[in-house]
Design a protein around this motif. Structure first.
Motif, PDB file in Angstrom:
ATOM      1  N   ILE A  59       0.837  -1.199   0.000  1.00 46.39           N
ATOM      2  CA  ILE A  59       0.000   0.000   0.000  1.00 46.39           C
ATOM      3  C   ILE A  59       0.871   1.248   0.000  1.00 46.39           C
ATOM      4  O   ILE A  59       2.057   1.192   0.318  1.00 46.39           O
ATOM      5  CB  ILE A  59      -0.958   0.044   1.218  1.00 46.39           C
ATOM      6  CG1 ILE A  59      -0.183   0.154   2.536  1.00 46.39           C
ATOM      7  CG2 ILE A  59      -1.889  -1.167   1.226  1.00 46.39           C
ATOM      8  CD1 ILE A  59      -1.052   0.361   3.779  1.00 46.39           C
ATOM      9  N   VAL A  60       0.250   2.356  -0.372  1.00 47.91           N
ATOM     10  CA  VAL A  60       0.834   3.676  -0.141  1.00 47.91           C
ATOM     11  C   VAL A  60       0.184   4.151   1.147  1.00 47.91           C
ATOM     12  O   VAL A  60      -1.042   4.174   1.262  1.00 47.91           O
ATOM     13  CB  VAL A  60       0.516   4.630  -1.308  1.00 47.91           C
ATOM     14  CG1 VAL A  60       1.037   6.024  -1.009  1.00 47.91           C
ATOM     15  CG2 VAL A  60       1.069   4.086  -2.616  1.00 47.91           C
ATOM     16  N   TYR A  61       0.978   4.501   2.129  1.00 48.13           N
ATOM     17  CA  TYR A  61       0.445   4.854   3.446  1.00 48.13           C
ATOM     18  C   TYR A  61       0.881   6.252   3.830  1.00 48.13           C
ATOM     19  O   TYR A  61       2.037   6.634   3.617  1.00 48.13           O
ATOM     20  CB  TYR A  61       0.945   3.862   4.502  1.00 48.13           C
ATOM     21  CG  TYR A  61       0.531   4.227   5.907  1.00 48.13           C
ATOM     22  CD1 TYR A  61      -0.733   3.923   6.368  1.00 48.13           C
ATOM     23  CD2 TYR A  61       1.405   4.902   6.749  1.00 48.13           C
ATOM     24  CE1 TYR A  61      -1.127   4.274   7.662  1.00 48.13           C
ATOM     25  CE2 TYR A  61       1.031   5.258   8.040  1.00 48.13           C
ATOM     26  CZ  TYR A  61      -0.236   4.937   8.482  1.00 48.13           C
ATOM     27  OH  TYR A  61      -0.627   5.285   9.752  1.00 48.13           O
ATOM     28  N   THR A  62      -0.056   6.998   4.381  1.00 40.43           N
ATOM     29  CA  THR A  62       0.280   8.291   4.944  1.00 40.43           C
ATOM     30  C   THR A  62      -0.563   8.531   6.188  1.00 40.43           C
ATOM     31  O   THR A  62      -1.668   8.013   6.308  1.00 40.43           O
ATOM     32  CB  THR A  62       0.102   9.436   3.921  1.00 40.43           C
ATOM     33  OG1 THR A  62       0.676  10.634   4.443  1.00 40.43           O
ATOM     34  CG2 THR A  62      -1.358   9.660   3.580  1.00 40.43           C
ATOM     35  N   TYR A  63      -0.007   9.297   7.097  1.00 42.40           N
ATOM     36  CA  TYR A  63      -0.683   9.668   8.340  1.00 42.40           C
ATOM     37  C   TYR A  63      -0.847  11.185   8.342  1.00 42.40           C
ATOM     38  O   TYR A  63       0.055  11.911   7.923  1.00 42.40           O
ATOM     39  CB  TYR A  63       0.155   9.240   9.549  1.00 42.40           C
ATOM     40  CG  TYR A  63      -0.467   9.626  10.871  1.00 42.40           C
ATOM     41  CD1 TYR A  63      -1.316   8.748  11.532  1.00 42.40           C
ATOM     42  CD2 TYR A  63      -0.219  10.871  11.434  1.00 42.40           C
ATOM     43  CE1 TYR A  63      -1.901   9.104  12.745  1.00 42.40           C
ATOM     44  CE2 TYR A  63      -0.800  11.230  12.639  1.00 42.40           C
ATOM     45  CZ  TYR A  63      -1.641  10.351  13.285  1.00 42.40           C
ATOM     46  OH  TYR A  63      -2.230  10.704  14.472  1.00 42.40           O
ATOM     47  N   GLN A  64      -2.003  11.636   8.797  1.00 42.29           N
ATOM     48  CA  GLN A  64      -2.223  13.065   8.958  1.00 42.29           C
ATOM     49  C   GLN A  64      -3.042  13.304  10.218  1.00 42.29           C
ATOM     50  O   GLN A  64      -3.703  12.387  10.713  1.00 42.29           O
ATOM     51  CB  GLN A  64      -2.934  13.662   7.746  1.00 42.29           C
ATOM     52  CG  GLN A  64      -4.351  13.161   7.563  1.00 42.29           C
ATOM     53  CD  GLN A  64      -4.993  13.730   6.302  1.00 42.29           C
ATOM     54  OE1 GLN A  64      -4.305  14.054   5.348  1.00 42.29           O
ATOM     55  NE2 GLN A  64      -6.309  13.850   6.319  1.00 42.29           N
ATOM     56  N   GLN A  65      -3.000  14.522  10.727  1.00 39.49           N
ATOM     57  CA  GLN A  65      -3.855  14.872  11.856  1.00 39.49           C
ATOM     58  C   GLN A  65      -5.304  14.776  11.406  1.00 39.49           C
ATOM     59  O   GLN A  65      -5.615  15.019  10.232  1.00 39.49           O
ATOM     60  CB  GLN A  65      -3.540  16.266  12.359  1.00 39.49           C
ATOM     61  CG  GLN A  65      -2.221  16.353  13.061  1.00 39.49           C
ATOM     62  CD  GLN A  65      -2.027  17.707  13.739  1.00 39.49           C
ATOM     63  OE1 GLN A  65      -2.821  18.617  13.620  1.00 39.49           O
ATOM     64  NE2 GLN A  65      -0.924  17.814  14.464  1.00 39.49           N
ATOM     65  N   ASN A  66      -6.171  14.453  12.347  1.00 35.93           N
ATOM     66  CA  ASN A  66      -7.574  14.256  12.015  1.00 35.93           C
ATOM     67  C   ASN A  66      -8.181  15.507  11.402  1.00 35.93           C
ATOM     68  O   ASN A  66      -8.147  16.579  11.989  1.00 35.93           O
ATOM     69  CB  ASN A  66      -8.358  13.841  13.266  1.00 35.93           C
ATOM     70  CG  ASN A  66      -9.799  13.548  12.947  1.00 35.93           C
ATOM     71  OD1 ASN A  66     -10.662  14.393  13.155  1.00 35.93           O
ATOM     72  ND2 ASN A  66     -10.060  12.372  12.440  1.00 35.93           N
ATOM     73  N   GLY A  67      -8.720  15.325  10.210  1.00 35.75           N
ATOM     74  CA  GLY A  67      -9.384  16.419   9.503  1.00 35.75           C
ATOM     75  C   GLY A  67     -10.734  16.004   8.963  1.00 35.75           C
ATOM     76  O   GLY A  67     -11.411  16.785   8.301  1.00 35.75           O
ATOM     77  N   GLY A  68     -11.096  14.752   9.202  1.00 31.15           N
ATOM     78  CA  GLY A  68     -12.369  14.248   8.712  1.00 31.15           C
ATOM     79  C   GLY A  68     -12.234  13.563   7.365  1.00 31.15           C
ATOM     80  O   GLY A  68     -11.217  13.704   6.673  1.00 31.15           O
ATOM     81  N   PRO A  69     -13.258  12.804   6.979  1.00 30.74           N
ATOM     82  CA  PRO A  69     -13.207  12.041   5.732  1.00 30.74           C
ATOM     83  C   PRO A  69     -12.908  12.863   4.473  1.00 30.74           C
ATOM     84  O   PRO A  69     -12.102  12.430   3.648  1.00 30.74           O
ATOM     85  CB  PRO A  69     -14.581  11.376   5.661  1.00 30.74           C
ATOM     86  CG  PRO A  69     -15.012  11.266   7.084  1.00 30.74           C
ATOM     87  CD  PRO A  69     -14.466  12.505   7.754  1.00 30.74           C
TER      88      PRO A  69
END
Length: 93
Positions: A59-69
């Motif tokens: 997979i291509v994976y990234t993490y971000q702060q919660n911003g909603g769908p």
């Protein structure tokens, strides 16, 4: 016959119960297309990232702060490299 190229964007927030089944449903698809799977972790605080570890080479994976769908989907679209884009929620199969 030419195959179509598809980016499947999976936004996930605290989806530890379902994310593995959702990914496996993508991997089990058959058809005349190639795909990349983009998982956008939208600030999960559960074990989502831990559960995704065995899939990191697929997979291509990234993490971000919660911003909603919508924010997670937009991030996925920015990362997409294929001809077409599809969305799959982390609790869908």
């Amino acid at each position: 016959m030419n195959s179509k190229r598809l980016s499947v964007i999976v936004p996930v927030y605290n989806g530890e119960k379902y994310i593995e089944e959702a990914l496996n449903s993508i991997f089990s698809q058959e058809g005349d297309f190639e795909f990349e799977i983009i998982v956008v972790n939208d600030g999960s605080t559960d074990k989502t990232e831990e559960i995704l570890q065995p899939y990191m080479d697929q997979i291509v994976y990234t993490y971000q702060q919660n911003g909603g769908p919508p924010a997670a989907r937009n991030t996925g679209v920015k990362l997409a490299t294929e001809d077409y884009v599809a969305f799959l929620d982390a609790d869908d199969i």
